[in-house]
Design an enzyme around this catalytic site. Structure first.
Site, PDB file in Angstrom:
ATOM      1  N   ARG A  97       0.811  -1.215   0.000  1.00 24.92           N
ATOM      2  CA  ARG A  97       0.000   0.000   0.000  1.00 24.92           C
ATOM      3  C   ARG A  97       0.845   1.266   0.000  1.00 24.92           C
ATOM      4  NH1 ARG A  97      -3.108   1.724  -2.734  1.00 24.92           N
ATOM      5  NH2 ARG A  97      -4.072  -0.325  -2.608  1.00 24.92           N
ATOM      6  N   LYS A 132       2.398  24.556  -2.386  1.00 24.31           N
ATOM      7  CA  LYS A 132       1.040  24.020  -2.256  1.00 24.31           C
ATOM      8  C   LYS A 132       1.114  22.498  -2.360  1.00 24.31           C
ATOM      9  CE  LYS A 132      -1.099  28.204  -4.122  1.00 24.31           C
ATOM     10  NZ  LYS A 132      -1.856  28.806  -5.245  1.00 24.31           N
ATOM     11  N   LYS A 164       5.481  38.391  -0.229  1.00 28.00           N
ATOM     12  CA  LYS A 164       4.185  38.321  -0.904  1.00 28.00           C
ATOM     13  C   LYS A 164       3.266  39.449  -0.443  1.00 28.00           C
ATOM     14  CE  LYS A 164       2.755  34.337  -2.193  1.00 28.00           C
ATOM     15  NZ  LYS A 164       2.153  32.993  -2.255  1.00 28.00           N
ATOM     16  N   GLU A 197       6.631  39.696  -4.784  1.00 26.46           N
ATOM     17  CA  GLU A 197       5.385  39.596  -5.536  1.00 26.46           C
ATOM     18  C   GLU A 197       4.850  40.991  -5.843  1.00 26.46           C
ATOM     19  OE1 GLU A 197       2.178  36.655  -4.396  1.00 26.46           O
ATOM     20  OE2 GLU A 197       1.158  38.522  -3.891  1.00 26.46           O
ATOM     21  N   ASP A 219       1.829  38.383 -10.037  1.00 22.26           N
ATOM     22  CA  ASP A 219       0.737  37.571  -9.502  1.00 22.26           C
ATOM     23  C   ASP A 219      -0.600  37.955 -10.112  1.00 22.26           C
ATOM     24  OD1 ASP A 219      -0.357  35.612  -7.676  1.00 22.26           O
ATOM     25  OD2 ASP A 219      -1.176  37.296  -6.547  1.00 22.26           O
TER      26      ASP A 219
END
Length: 282
Positions: A97, A132, A164, A197, A219
């Site tokens: 698995r 992410k 950012k 950013e 962005d």
């Protein structure tokens, strides 16, 4: 991913899956029986995770023997046999698995990366991943991106400066955030690249007034403003497009002249690559 972190990942994943023991296998199969199984491909794409699978098998039972017919990064098609695993039957089943979970996920990422790369292959733009990722799975997910031909962005918050929108707003503005960052790096004797950013062309222009920025991240810019930003930035900084870029739009952004495109979807919102581990009947 550092080797010791990978070992830790494997050990913890096996503890999660096996717990106090594979009671089903232990109950139904003679302890010393030996068998073979093969990994069968059920769709076309890029295979990834073979090296990791070998590490998992060896962690469960160092006497298991893996015979491979493909390497990580190879193209595979429906019906291909990636490898054969031979040894103690219970050990094979106890490994199954985790091997499948990792390889199905990594192969999906590698295949997606390879596909998006093919769409921009005629340009000089390079494909990046993001942070992410699935918690505690970042190492194998970014490994899969590399296998698929992509480039890893920062691994964590400690290996790059990336200012950012929230950093900018909390700091009180773009220039302030950059200057504070440069001072922080100096005081702490850190040599880290700075990416900033930008949300609009005004921020692009403001970033260019401050020295020390390696790359400007555009962005959620549309095509028109991306082209304008690239022209404004020139050779002063690297450029990166990000924000909702898909297979339908990636070539258009690449043609805007940016150096990099980052795509979070490389490591999230993916269906597993279809693989199956089946016993080879004697």
């Amino acid at each position: 991913m550092r080797h010791k972190d990978l070992e830790k990942f494997i050990k913890n994943s096996l503890i999660e899956d096996i717990g106090y023991g594979d009671h089903t296998s232990q109950a139904s199969i003679p302890y010393k029986s030996k068998n073979k199984a093969e990994l069968i491909v059920k769709e076309n794409g890029i295979i990834a995770g073979i090296e990791l699978a070998n590490m998992i098998f060896k962690e469960v039972d160092e006497n298991l023997k893996l015979k491979t017919f493909f390497n990580d990064g190879d193209k595979v098609k429906f019906g291909d046999i990636v490898f054969e695993i031979e040894g103690n039957s219970i050990s094979i089943l106890s490994s199954e698995r985790l091997v499948l979970n990792c390889m199905q996920h990594m192969s999906a990422i590698a295949s997606k990366t390879n596909y998006l790369n093919s769409l921009i292959s005629g340009t000089s733009c390079k494909l990046l991943d993001t942070r992410k990722t699935t918690p505690l799975n970042r190492g194998i997910e970014k490994w899969a991106v590399k296998i698929g031909g992509g480039i890893n962005h920062r691994f964590g918050l400690d290996d790059m400066i990336m200012i950012k929108d929230n950093h900018i707003d909390f700091a009180g503005g773009v220039s302030i955030a950059i200057e504070k960052t440069k001072e922080y790096l100096k005081v702490n004797n850190l040599n880290l690249d700075i990416i900033v950013e930008a949300r609009n062309l005004l921020e692009v222009k403001e970033i260019l007034t401050v020295n020390g920025v390696k790359r400007i991240l555009l962005d959620n810019f549309d095509y028109e403003n991306t082209i304008k930003a690239v022209e404004i930035i020139g050779n002063n900084c690297e450029t990166e497009s990000s924000g909702g870029i898909t297979e339908k739009t990636i070539i258009k952004y690449a043609n805007c002249g940016v150096n990099y495109i980052s795509v979070g979807a490389l490591t999230h919102s993916l269906d597993n690559f279809d693989l199956s581990l089946k016993a080879i009947k004697k």
